[in-house]
Write a protein that holds these residues in place. Sequence first.
Motif, PDB file in Angstrom:
ATOM      1  N   THR A  29       0.839  -1.203   0.000  1.00  0.00           N
ATOM      2  CA  THR A  29       0.000   0.000   0.000  1.00  0.00           C
ATOM      3  C   THR A  29       0.871   1.249   0.000  1.00  0.00           C
ATOM      4  N   TYR A  39      -4.184   2.900  -5.348  1.00  0.00           N
ATOM      5  CA  TYR A  39      -4.024   3.071  -3.901  1.00  0.00           C
ATOM      6  C   TYR A  39      -5.372   2.969  -3.198  1.00  0.00           C
ATOM      7  N   LEU A  81      -6.487  -0.681  -3.042  1.00  0.00           N
ATOM      8  CA  LEU A  81      -5.729  -1.438  -2.050  1.00  0.00           C
ATOM      9  C   LEU A  81      -6.117  -1.035  -0.628  1.00  0.00           C
ATOM     10  N   ILE A  95      -5.869  -7.643  -0.210  1.00  0.00           N
ATOM     11  CA  ILE A  95      -5.134  -7.660  -1.482  1.00  0.00           C
ATOM     12  C   ILE A  95      -3.656  -7.329  -1.278  1.00  0.00           C
ATOM     13  N   PRO A  96      -3.315  -6.219  -0.618  1.00  0.00           N
ATOM     14  CA  PRO A  96      -1.878  -5.955  -0.437  1.00  0.00           C
ATOM     15  C   PRO A  96      -1.175  -7.015   0.403  1.00  0.00           C
TER      16      PRO A  96
END
Length: 115
Positions: A23, A37, A40, A46-47
């Motif tokens: 991130t 950004y 995320l 996800i990150p």
Amino acid sequence: MAYAASGAIKLMSPVWRDGSAITGIFRTRTYGGEGLYRLLNLHPAIPRIVAWSVVLGELTFPLVLVAPKPVARGILGMGVLFHLSIGRFMGLNRFFWAFTATCPAVAYVSRSLRS
């Protein structure tokens, strides 16, 4: 071996283990983008998944040298996809070309070590 060292360093880092490094990278103007950004930031899994995929991919990449041929090809293929993603999402297009240019040499050494 550089990938394994990089993966080991990332493994020791709390920001890589919790995914916040990803991130943080995509929050920058140089390597990120506002839309990515926000995505995320909205989906913290996800990150975390991406960070652990990078760490595990880097740690296991040296296995390409000793793995059976189909596995070695799969590892090289994952490396190509990894660098293609870096080129696409971070704007570091040279990573893709530099990495894929070494694939024939890695495949040759891998074949030599398995013989």
